[in-house]
Design a protein around this motif. Structure first.
Motif, PDB file in Angstrom:
ATOM      1  N   THR A 145      28.970 -35.703 -15.651  1.00 11.87           N
ATOM      2  CA  THR A 145      28.621 -36.516 -14.480  1.00 11.87           C
ATOM      3  C   THR A 145      28.490 -35.643 -13.244  1.00 11.87           C
ATOM      4  O   THR A 145      27.571 -35.832 -12.436  1.00 11.87           O
ATOM      5  CB  THR A 145      29.674 -37.618 -14.261  1.00 11.87           C
ATOM      6  OG1 THR A 145      29.765 -38.414 -15.437  1.00 11.87           O
ATOM      7  CG2 THR A 145      29.309 -38.498 -13.090  1.00 11.87           C
ATOM      8  N   ALA A 146      29.391 -34.684 -13.082  1.00 11.53           N
ATOM      9  CA  ALA A 146      29.315 -33.771 -11.938  1.00 11.53           C
ATOM     10  C   ALA A 146      28.019 -32.970 -11.974  1.00 11.53           C
ATOM     11  O   ALA A 146      27.356 -32.790 -10.940  1.00 11.53           O
ATOM     12  CB  ALA A 146      30.531 -32.842 -11.918  1.00 11.53           C
ATOM     13  N   ASN A 147      27.625 -32.507 -13.140  1.00  9.14           N
ATOM     14  CA  ASN A 147      26.378 -31.751 -13.258  1.00  9.14           C
ATOM     15  C   ASN A 147      25.161 -32.623 -12.981  1.00  9.14           C
ATOM     16  O   ASN A 147      24.215 -32.185 -12.322  1.00  9.14           O
ATOM     17  CB  ASN A 147      26.271 -31.105 -14.641  1.00  9.14           C
ATOM     18  CG  ASN A 147      27.016 -29.802 -14.707  1.00  9.14           C
ATOM     19  OD1 ASN A 147      26.507 -28.780 -14.292  1.00  9.14           O
ATOM     20  ND2 ASN A 147      28.248 -29.853 -15.184  1.00  9.14           N
ATOM     21  N   SER A 185      33.514 -36.964  -9.158  1.00  6.89           N
ATOM     22  CA  SER A 185      33.504 -36.642 -10.593  1.00  6.89           C
ATOM     23  C   SER A 185      34.141 -35.273 -10.845  1.00  6.89           C
ATOM     24  O   SER A 185      34.788 -35.073 -11.872  1.00  6.89           O
ATOM     25  CB  SER A 185      32.097 -36.719 -11.181  1.00  6.89           C
ATOM     26  OG  SER A 185      31.219 -35.854 -10.517  1.00  6.89           O
ATOM     27  N   TRP A 186      33.984 -34.331  -9.908  1.00  7.85           N
ATOM     28  CA  TRP A 186      34.663 -33.044 -10.052  1.00  7.85           C
ATOM     29  C   TRP A 186      36.170 -33.236  -9.953  1.00  7.85           C
ATOM     30  O   TRP A 186      36.933 -32.668 -10.736  1.00  7.85           O
ATOM     31  CB  TRP A 186      34.181 -32.041  -9.004  1.00  7.85           C
ATOM     32  CG  TRP A 186      34.770 -30.692  -9.246  1.00  7.85           C
ATOM     33  CD1 TRP A 186      35.777 -30.104  -8.556  1.00  7.85           C
ATOM     34  CD2 TRP A 186      34.424 -29.789 -10.296  1.00  7.85           C
ATOM     35  NE1 TRP A 186      36.077 -28.885  -9.099  1.00  7.85           N
ATOM     36  CE2 TRP A 186      35.258 -28.661 -10.173  1.00  7.85           C
ATOM     37  CE3 TRP A 186      33.490 -29.821 -11.335  1.00  7.85           C
ATOM     38  CZ2 TRP A 186      35.181 -27.573 -11.036  1.00  7.85           C
ATOM     39  CZ3 TRP A 186      33.418 -28.737 -12.197  1.00  7.85           C
ATOM     40  CH2 TRP A 186      34.253 -27.632 -12.042  1.00  7.85           C
ATOM     41  N   PHE A 187      36.621 -34.053  -9.018  1.00  9.73           N
ATOM     42  CA  PHE A 187      38.047 -34.375  -8.894  1.00  9.73           C
ATOM     43  C   PHE A 187      38.570 -34.970 -10.207  1.00  9.73           C
ATOM     44  O   PHE A 187      39.624 -34.568 -10.707  1.00  9.73           O
ATOM     45  CB  PHE A 187      38.257 -35.355  -7.740  1.00  9.73           C
ATOM     46  CG  PHE A 187      39.607 -36.006  -7.731  1.00  9.73           C
ATOM     47  CD1 PHE A 187      40.715 -35.330  -7.245  1.00  9.73           C
ATOM     48  CD2 PHE A 187      39.770 -37.290  -8.213  1.00  9.73           C
ATOM     49  CE1 PHE A 187      41.969 -35.933  -7.248  1.00  9.73           C
ATOM     50  CE2 PHE A 187      41.015 -37.896  -8.222  1.00  9.73           C
ATOM     51  CZ  PHE A 187      42.120 -37.220  -7.738  1.00  9.73           C
ATOM     52  N   PHE A 208      41.331 -32.678 -17.045  1.00  7.93           N
ATOM     53  CA  PHE A 208      41.530 -31.406 -17.725  1.00  7.93           C
ATOM     54  C   PHE A 208      42.973 -30.938 -17.585  1.00  7.93           C
ATOM     55  O   PHE A 208      43.607 -30.542 -18.564  1.00  7.93           O
ATOM     56  CB  PHE A 208      40.564 -30.359 -17.161  1.00  7.93           C
ATOM     57  CG  PHE A 208      40.501 -29.111 -17.975  1.00  7.93           C
ATOM     58  CD1 PHE A 208      39.659 -29.028 -19.069  1.00  7.93           C
ATOM     59  CD2 PHE A 208      41.306 -28.023 -17.667  1.00  7.93           C
ATOM     60  CE1 PHE A 208      39.607 -27.877 -19.844  1.00  7.93           C
ATOM     61  CE2 PHE A 208      41.260 -26.870 -18.427  1.00  7.93           C
ATOM     62  CZ  PHE A 208      40.407 -26.794 -19.517  1.00  7.93           C
ATOM     63  N   ILE A 209      43.500 -30.984 -16.386  1.00  6.24           N
ATOM     64  CA  ILE A 209      44.864 -30.516 -16.143  1.00  6.24           C
ATOM     65  C   ILE A 209      45.893 -31.400 -16.832  1.00  6.24           C
ATOM     66  O   ILE A 209      46.891 -30.914 -17.349  1.00  6.24           O
ATOM     67  CB  ILE A 209      45.135 -30.429 -14.623  1.00  6.24           C
ATOM     68  CG1 ILE A 209      44.372 -29.254 -14.043  1.00  6.24           C
ATOM     69  CG2 ILE A 209      46.614 -30.298 -14.321  1.00  6.24           C
ATOM     70  CD1 ILE A 209      44.438 -29.160 -12.545  1.00  6.24           C
ATOM     71  N   ALA A 252      41.967 -32.113  -2.870  1.00  2.92           N
ATOM     72  CA  ALA A 252      42.886 -32.541  -3.928  1.00  2.92           C
ATOM     73  C   ALA A 252      42.634 -31.775  -5.222  1.00  2.92           C
ATOM     74  O   ALA A 252      43.579 -31.407  -5.929  1.00  2.92           O
ATOM     75  CB  ALA A 252      42.751 -34.045  -4.164  1.00  2.92           C
ATOM     76  N   SER A 253      41.368 -31.492  -5.522  1.00  4.87           N
ATOM     77  CA  SER A 253      41.037 -30.702  -6.717  1.00  4.87           C
ATOM     78  C   SER A 253      41.608 -29.297  -6.616  1.00  4.87           C
ATOM     79  O   SER A 253      42.188 -28.778  -7.580  1.00  4.87           O
ATOM     80  CB  SER A 253      39.514 -30.616  -6.898  1.00  4.87           C
ATOM     81  OG  SER A 253      38.957 -31.876  -7.076  1.00  4.87           O
TER      82      SER A 253
END
Length: 167
Positions: free
Chosen positions: A28-30, A69-71, A77-78, A150-151
């Motif tokens: 989604t980020a891409n 979406s990057w957040f 992932f984390i 935040a990311s």
């Protein structure tokens, strides 16, 4: 154009890859980045100020979707979570996308995103636009920077908590 082609290739390649943590948000980020790049290209290639401002406004849905979406990718992932999109994540995606799109695209009616002094940098056809940014622009930017900060904080905490080779 090269960046657009490169990110399109990356997005298509990622879609075909086996599942990995946060893959849906990464894709989604891409795709959001592609929307942003497309709008930026169209703004750059447009000859009239009105067209340039139009494409600038339509870049904001991509900008908003990219930030959130990057957040969510970093968050998933984390936290070692699956690719399933949770209800609160859907709400966050939809709300941020809707707010950034509504704020920018509705500016002709309220003038609170780009102001009345938005205009060409000079009298030459196709010249860059100097944007008169108003309060909604800064509110939208601040909201999206919250997700980016935040990311970065989540990544920093994850790095500090990791050990050895993982770090």
């Amino acid at each position: 154009l090269t960046l657009f082609a490169a990110f399109l290739g990356i997005a298509l390649w990622i879609i075909r890859q086996p599942s990995f943590l946060g893959k849906n948000f990464f894709v989604t980020a891409n795709l959001a980045l592609l929307v942003w790049l497309f709008a930026a290209l169209m703004e750059l290639f447009s000859a009239t100020t009105g067209c340039k401002v139009f494409w600038s406004m339509f870049a904001w849905p991509g900008i908003g979707l990219l930030s959130v979406s990057w957040f969510l990718f970093i968050y998933s992932f984390i936290r070692n979570e699956s690719d399933r999109v949770l209800p609160w994540q859907w709400v966050l995606l939809v709300v941020v996308l809707t707010l950034s799109m509504t704020a920018s695209i509705s500016t002709p009616w309220h003038g609170l995103f780009y102001g009345p002094d938005t205009g060409p940098a000079n009298g030459i056809s196709g010249s860059p636009v100097v944007y008169d940014r108003e309060v909604l622009f800064y509110v939208a930017a601040a909201l999206l920077y919250v997700f980016i900060v935040a990311s970065v904080i989540m990544l920093g905490v994850a790095i500090m908590r990791s050990a050895g080779r993982t770090r």
